[in-house]
Design a protein around this motif. Sequence first.
Motif, short mmCIF file in Angstrom:
data_model
loop_
_atom_site.label_atom_id
_atom_site.label_comp_id
_atom_site.label_asym_id
_atom_site.label_seq_id
_atom_site.Cartn_x
_atom_site.Cartn_y
_atom_site.Cartn_z
N HIS A 100 0.87 -1.06 -0.09
CA HIS A 100 0.00 0.08 -0.02
C HIS A 100 0.77 1.21 -0.04
CE1 HIS A 100 -3.21 -2.76 0.83
NE2 HIS A 100 -2.63 -3.20 1.87
N TRP A 101 1.77 1.43 -0.89
CA TRP A 101 2.47 2.56 -0.94
C TRP A 101 1.96 3.53 -1.84
CZ3 TRP A 101 7.55 -0.54 -2.56
CH2 TRP A 101 8.08 -1.36 -1.55
N GLY A 107 8.38 7.14 -5.20
CA GLY A 107 9.49 8.01 -5.74
C GLY A 107 10.67 7.81 -4.98
N VAL A 108 10.37 7.87 -3.88
CA VAL A 108 11.49 7.97 -2.70
C VAL A 108 12.30 6.50 -2.91
CG1 VAL A 108 12.22 7.78 -0.21
CG2 VAL A 108 10.63 9.56 -1.05
N PHE A 113 18.10 4.50 -4.80
CA PHE A 113 19.18 3.94 -5.83
C PHE A 113 20.29 5.03 -5.94
CE2 PHE A 113 20.68 3.03 -10.09
CZ PHE A 113 21.81 1.91 -9.76
N PHE A 114 19.82 6.03 -6.79
CA PHE A 114 20.92 7.03 -7.19
C PHE A 114 21.76 7.59 -6.43
CE2 PHE A 114 17.51 6.25 -10.43
CZ PHE A 114 18.47 5.76 -11.40
N ALA A 115 21.23 7.80 -5.05
CA ALA A 115 21.99 8.49 -4.01
C ALA A 115 23.46 7.52 -3.76
CB ALA A 115 21.16 8.58 -2.78
N LEU A 162 14.62 -1.10 3.79
CA LEU A 162 14.40 -1.02 1.90
C LEU A 162 15.19 0.29 1.58
CD1 LEU A 162 12.96 -1.88 -0.67
CD2 LEU A 162 10.99 -0.42 -0.22
N LEU A 163 15.48 1.18 2.17
CA LEU A 163 16.09 2.23 1.67
C LEU A 163 17.59 2.02 1.83
CD1 LEU A 163 14.13 5.28 3.13
CD2 LEU A 163 14.38 4.77 0.91
#
Length: 294
Positions: A100-101, A107-108, A113-115, A162-163
């Motif tokens: 339920h995102w 988007g976060v 990944f790109f960070a 996850l982040l």
Amino acid sequence: MQTRHRHSLLVPAAVPSSGGGSNSSQQQTVSQPNTPNAGISRVTAAKDVEEELQAAVSCTEPGNKDWLPLVVVAAVGIVICYADRSNMSTAILSMADTYHWDKAYQGVILSAFFAGYAATQVLGGSLADRYGGKVVLTVGVALWSLFTVATPGAAAAGTIPLLAARVLLGIGEGVAFPSIHSIIARNVPVSKRSTAVGIITAASYAGTALAFGISPLLISKFGWQWVFYLFGASALLWLPFWVPLNVLKQLPADPAASGSQDPAAAAAAAGSAAAVARGVGKGSKDGFQQQQQD
């Protein structure tokens, strides 16, 4: 007989064309007999310069004869790299339904990944210069494959895991291109480097196309988790081909390794030497032609 022949050659040159021409004619009579020796010396000098230039070029050329298999296997690694990063773009739709995102949260997750990816671009190049591109790429593949496989479990554990998994995935993939560029510079001949870079670039698009083409099928048949499991495990099939390959670690003309001058300065000097050789050769040819006309 020899005396008369010598005087017959000197008579035309001794006739002055103007008031101050006698001095120049005398100079011609003195310099003419030495012209063949001067021409021969110039030709010899030109040959010496050309030989030294060819030797310098051969010393700076990479000596890895197996560069093509090396580039092909590295390209397969890039295919895996881009497949592992692109599968989330398809799987996140099913993951959002499961957890339920909302759109902002998705988007976060995608941007995390790109960070990590941006953080290791310069670092990856520096490590490749120090330890060699093969070692850095191998560690990068192991890192990003591990966190690709860990993504489903991290998503179930919550936002922070996850982040973290996404950032670490980016950190692993961030060293891929710097390390491969280092490998190309040290192993691929100069005349083939554009071809090698083209193969690697094409592999990145092939990996993206593979992920977008296969991920929906895998999700519909096995569930979204298997996209990460199968793509992440593909590195296990790649490593046995990669590890045995011979990869040179140092540039042929690396100043830090050999104490020689800067490669750019060496190239400029080589260009100047070639120009001198051409000029000397041209001057020698013109000198012989002038002698024959006289």
